[in-house]
Design an enzyme around this catalytic site. Structure first.
Site, PDB file in Angstrom:
ATOM      1  N   ASP A 253       4.733   2.986  -1.429  1.00  0.00           N
ATOM      2  CA  ASP A 253       3.995   2.029  -0.623  1.00  0.00           C
ATOM      3  C   ASP A 253       3.061   2.864   0.267  1.00  0.00           C
ATOM      4  O   ASP A 253       3.266   4.072   0.428  1.00  0.00           O
ATOM      5  CB  ASP A 253       4.990   1.221   0.214  1.00  0.00           C
TER       6      ASP A 253
ATOM      7  N   ASP B 250       1.191   1.696   3.738  1.00  0.00           N
ATOM      8  CA  ASP B 250       1.324   1.536   5.196  1.00  0.00           C
ATOM      9  C   ASP B 250       2.788   1.598   5.651  1.00  0.00           C
ATOM     10  O   ASP B 250       3.641   0.874   5.139  1.00  0.00           O
ATOM     11  CB  ASP B 250       0.692   0.203   5.622  1.00  0.00           C
TER      12      ASP B 250
HETATM   13 MG   LIG Z   1       4.632  -0.777   4.116  1.00  0.00          MG
END
Ligand SMILES: [Mg+2]
Length: 200
Positions: free
Chosen positions: A18, A20
């Site tokens: 992922d 962020d």
């Molecule tokens: Mg995230």
């Protein structure tokens, strides 16, 4: 299931990340430009280590900022380029990036917790999802990886990780390993113990 994942012998698996809260600091105001993007210490170096070990790294990220009209595709591309440049400083390379541009109300299948982005990646690159690992900071990451049949899930405590671990303890799916941050997750992956450790 593979006993363990070893450097240079990763089968047909990849490491999904992922963005962020895993690679860069998340923000309640979203990441809207390069100036909002700040690497979490050690994350770019960690991706460099994965690359050096012969593991493919693929980003899987929800970017509803696109269809909310807050960030243009061009700006998002600039942010990804900035990310890749930071990783390149440590000799690393991101093999590909899959993102979902939809808002939650659009009901798409690619927005995590849906598995769609993993299936897009599988279709394009033909990796074995069951031999792959997902590293994320949110319950949505764990749910999406579970739904796609990704072999191992690592939750990092950065970003939403601490908060979402409490949710996952009640509701599942539990990660296989709870890491301090991406650097810790990568150390665990490269030690081969993610595929041999007991479920969290
Ligand atoms: Mg995230």
């Amino acid at each position: 299931m593979k006993e363990k994942m070893v450097k240079k012998d990763c089968g047909k698996g990849v490491v999904f990340l992922d963005r962020d809260g895993v690679i860069n600091r998340d923000s309640p105001d979203y990441i809207r430009s390069v100036s909002d993007f700040h690497f979490i210490p050690g994350s770019a170096e960690a991706i460099g280590k994965l690359f050096a070990a012969g593991l493919d790294v693929i980003l899987i990220t929800n970017q509803s900022v696109i269809n909310r009209g807050w960030v243009t595709e061009e700006k998002l591309s600039d942010i990804f380029q900035h990310l890749c440049q930071g990783v390149a400083l440590f000799g690393g390379k991101i093999k590909d990036i899959f993102y979902c541009p939809h808002r939650p109300d659009e009901g798409c299948s690619c927005r995590k917790p849906g598995p769609g982005l993993f299936f897009q990646a599988e279709k394009k690159h033909g990796m074995d999802l069951s031999e792959s690992i997902m590293v994320g900071d949110s319950a949505k990451d764990m749910q999406a990886a579970e739904a796609a049949g990704v072999g191992r899930k690592i939750l990092v405590k950065t970003g939403n990780g601490q908060k979402d671990m409490a949710f996952l303890k009640k509701n599942g799916p539990l990660p296989d390993y709870l890491a301090e941050d991406l650097a810790d997750a990568v150390d665990r992956i490269l030690s081969g113990s993610v595929f041999s450790c007991k479920k969290y």
